[in-house]
Design a protein around this motif. Sequence first.
Motif, PDB file in Angstrom:
ATOM      1  N   GLN A   3     -10.340  -0.513   4.087  1.00 36.04           N
ATOM      2  CA  GLN A   3     -11.128  -2.265   3.559  1.00 36.04           C
ATOM      3  C   GLN A   3     -10.706  -2.574   1.837  1.00 36.04           C
ATOM      4  O   GLN A   3     -10.691  -3.245   2.032  1.00 36.04           O
ATOM      5  CB  GLN A   3     -12.522  -1.291   3.435  1.00 36.04           C
ATOM      6  CG  GLN A   3     -13.598  -2.252   3.119  1.00 36.04           C
ATOM      7  CD  GLN A   3     -13.877  -3.705   3.458  1.00 36.04           C
ATOM      8  OE1 GLN A   3     -13.602  -3.063   4.678  1.00 36.04           O
ATOM      9  NE2 GLN A   3     -13.782  -5.049   3.507  1.00 36.04           N
ATOM     10  N   GLU A   4      -9.837  -1.270   1.236  1.00 34.04           N
ATOM     11  CA  GLU A   4      -9.164  -1.754  -0.112  1.00 34.04           C
ATOM     12  C   GLU A   4      -8.225  -3.127   0.486  1.00 34.04           C
ATOM     13  O   GLU A   4      -8.008  -3.983  -0.481  1.00 34.04           O
ATOM     14  CB  GLU A   4      -8.629  -0.829  -0.658  1.00 34.04           C
ATOM     15  CG  GLU A   4      -7.499  -0.738  -1.853  1.00 34.04           C
ATOM     16  CD  GLU A   4      -8.894  -0.732  -3.070  1.00 34.04           C
ATOM     17  OE1 GLU A   4      -8.996  -0.811  -3.798  1.00 34.04           O
ATOM     18  OE2 GLU A   4     -10.237   0.260  -2.385  1.00 34.04           O
ATOM     19  N   ALA A   5      -7.374  -2.829   1.219  1.00 31.95           N
ATOM     20  CA  ALA A   5      -6.313  -3.651   1.607  1.00 31.95           C
ATOM     21  C   ALA A   5      -7.457  -5.382   1.682  1.00 31.95           C
ATOM     22  O   ALA A   5      -6.572  -6.927   1.571  1.00 31.95           O
ATOM     23  CB  ALA A   5      -5.829  -3.413   3.050  1.00 31.95           C
ATOM     24  N   ILE A   6      -8.181  -5.197   2.940  1.00 30.21           N
ATOM     25  CA  ILE A   6      -8.851  -6.060   3.212  1.00 30.21           C
ATOM     26  C   ILE A   6      -9.243  -6.880   2.385  1.00 30.21           C
ATOM     27  O   ILE A   6      -9.357  -8.311   1.886  1.00 30.21           O
ATOM     28  CB  ILE A   6      -9.625  -5.989   4.082  1.00 30.21           C
ATOM     29  CG1 ILE A   6      -9.305  -5.473   5.282  1.00 30.21           C
ATOM     30  CG2 ILE A   6     -11.370  -6.754   4.648  1.00 30.21           C
ATOM     31  CD1 ILE A   6      -9.826  -5.185   6.726  1.00 30.21           C
ATOM     32  N   ASN A   7     -10.071  -5.812   0.737  1.00 33.38           N
ATOM     33  CA  ASN A   7     -10.615  -6.574  -0.189  1.00 33.38           C
ATOM     34  C   ASN A   7      -9.697  -6.814  -0.549  1.00 33.38           C
ATOM     35  O   ASN A   7     -10.183  -8.438  -1.298  1.00 33.38           O
ATOM     36  CB  ASN A   7     -11.293  -5.602  -0.897  1.00 33.38           C
ATOM     37  CG  ASN A   7     -13.103  -4.788  -0.102  1.00 33.38           C
ATOM     38  OD1 ASN A   7     -12.799  -5.897   0.247  1.00 33.38           O
ATOM     39  ND2 ASN A   7     -13.070  -3.535  -0.382  1.00 33.38           N
TER      40      ASN A   7
ATOM     41  N   PRO B 250       0.612  -0.883   0.127  1.00 34.70           N
ATOM     42  CA  PRO B 250      -0.294   0.007   0.179  1.00 34.70           C
ATOM     43  C   PRO B 250       0.590   1.112  -0.081  1.00 34.70           C
ATOM     44  O   PRO B 250       2.140   1.592   0.401  1.00 34.70           O
ATOM     45  CB  PRO B 250      -1.066  -0.248   1.609  1.00 34.70           C
ATOM     46  CG  PRO B 250      -0.499  -1.252   1.980  1.00 34.70           C
ATOM     47  CD  PRO B 250       1.218  -1.775   0.848  1.00 34.70           C
ATOM     48  N   ALA B 251       0.155   2.534  -0.158  1.00 38.91           N
ATOM     49  CA  ALA B 251       0.953   3.455  -1.027  1.00 38.91           C
ATOM     50  C   ALA B 251       0.034   4.663   0.652  1.00 38.91           C
ATOM     51  O   ALA B 251       1.170   5.005   1.458  1.00 38.91           O
ATOM     52  CB  ALA B 251       0.744   4.588  -1.908  1.00 38.91           C
ATOM     53  N   LEU B 252      -0.899   4.721   0.864  1.00 40.72           N
ATOM     54  CA  LEU B 252      -1.603   5.627   1.791  1.00 40.72           C
ATOM     55  C   LEU B 252      -2.839   4.774   2.079  1.00 40.72           C
ATOM     56  O   LEU B 252      -3.784   5.475   1.413  1.00 40.72           O
ATOM     57  CB  LEU B 252      -1.867   7.189   1.526  1.00 40.72           C
ATOM     58  CG  LEU B 252      -2.459   7.496   2.337  1.00 40.72           C
ATOM     59  CD1 LEU B 252      -1.574   8.086   3.471  1.00 40.72           C
ATOM     60  CD2 LEU B 252      -3.148   9.391   1.448  1.00 40.72           C
ATOM     61  N   LEU B 253      -3.552   3.852   3.114  1.00 38.70           N
ATOM     62  CA  LEU B 253      -4.719   3.620   3.727  1.00 38.70           C
ATOM     63  C   LEU B 253      -5.666   4.316   4.265  1.00 38.70           C
ATOM     64  O   LEU B 253      -6.606   4.681   3.870  1.00 38.70           O
ATOM     65  CB  LEU B 253      -4.366   2.334   4.359  1.00 38.70           C
ATOM     66  CG  LEU B 253      -4.071   0.725   3.586  1.00 38.70           C
ATOM     67  CD1 LEU B 253      -3.730   0.206   3.794  1.00 38.70           C
ATOM     68  CD2 LEU B 253      -4.029   1.207   1.921  1.00 38.70           C
ATOM     69  N   ALA B 254      -4.776   4.911   4.912  1.00 38.85           N
ATOM     70  CA  ALA B 254      -5.671   6.141   6.236  1.00 38.85           C
ATOM     71  C   ALA B 254      -4.113   7.028   6.641  1.00 38.85           C
ATOM     72  O   ALA B 254      -3.112   6.583   7.115  1.00 38.85           O
ATOM     73  CB  ALA B 254      -6.140   5.195   7.084  1.00 38.85           C
TER      74      ALA B 254
END
Length: 239
Positions: A210-214, A180-184
């Motif tokens: 949630q993007e990572a979880i998906n 990931p780059a920027l999740l939160a």
Amino acid sequence: MPTVVITGVGQRLGLCLAQHFLDKQYKVIGTYRTERESINNLQAKGAQLYQLDFYDQQQTQAFIAAVTSNNDAIDCLIHNASDWHDDNQVLDFASYHQIFSKMMTIHAEVPYQLNLAFKSLLTPKNDHQFTDIIHISDYVASKGSKKHVAYAASKAALENLTLSFAQRFSPKVKVNSIAPALLAFNEDDDDRYKIKARNKSLMQTEGSFQEAINTIEWLLASRYVTGRTIHLDGGRHLR
């Protein structure tokens, strides 16, 4: 009941992952370093959590022994535990050595040890099943970082472990990375920083946990993806 092992469940992505798999009725085994209210909440939901410092080899070995002696199988191993050191302002050799050693330990050596130690638990008993190892890497592994050189190098090492373990544990254990780059944002990030960070990607926004979880759920469902790093960067690589 499927079993997932997640390192670093005290906050942010690790916490969201633990909550997600608990909601799915998984047996969740997690690690944390710092006592937080979130830990009590996870334990109240049934998570089996171990407090340890992965920089202490004896504690790491004790965790491995506890998991291997109390479990017959692991369906998914997620390496999320991480650390962050700014080596841009460091001037002395001793500090350089310590920072590089710590980054390589938490992001490369510990995943290396756990993958090897848990191999027998990860090997499916059914010929029609797969299990998974997922490394949480970082966008800077492929780009580099002038302010966090050791951190970026250690995440690159983690992605290389993905390639090697995918080969070593094939065909029944899939091994992949998510970068990931920027999740939160963090709670103390100011508006100026948020604007600057969002402008680094084509999508102009943060990705969300949630993007990572998906993405993890997609990897778990796949029967044909291994040895890959999945980039969650909002098109940042094209800016």
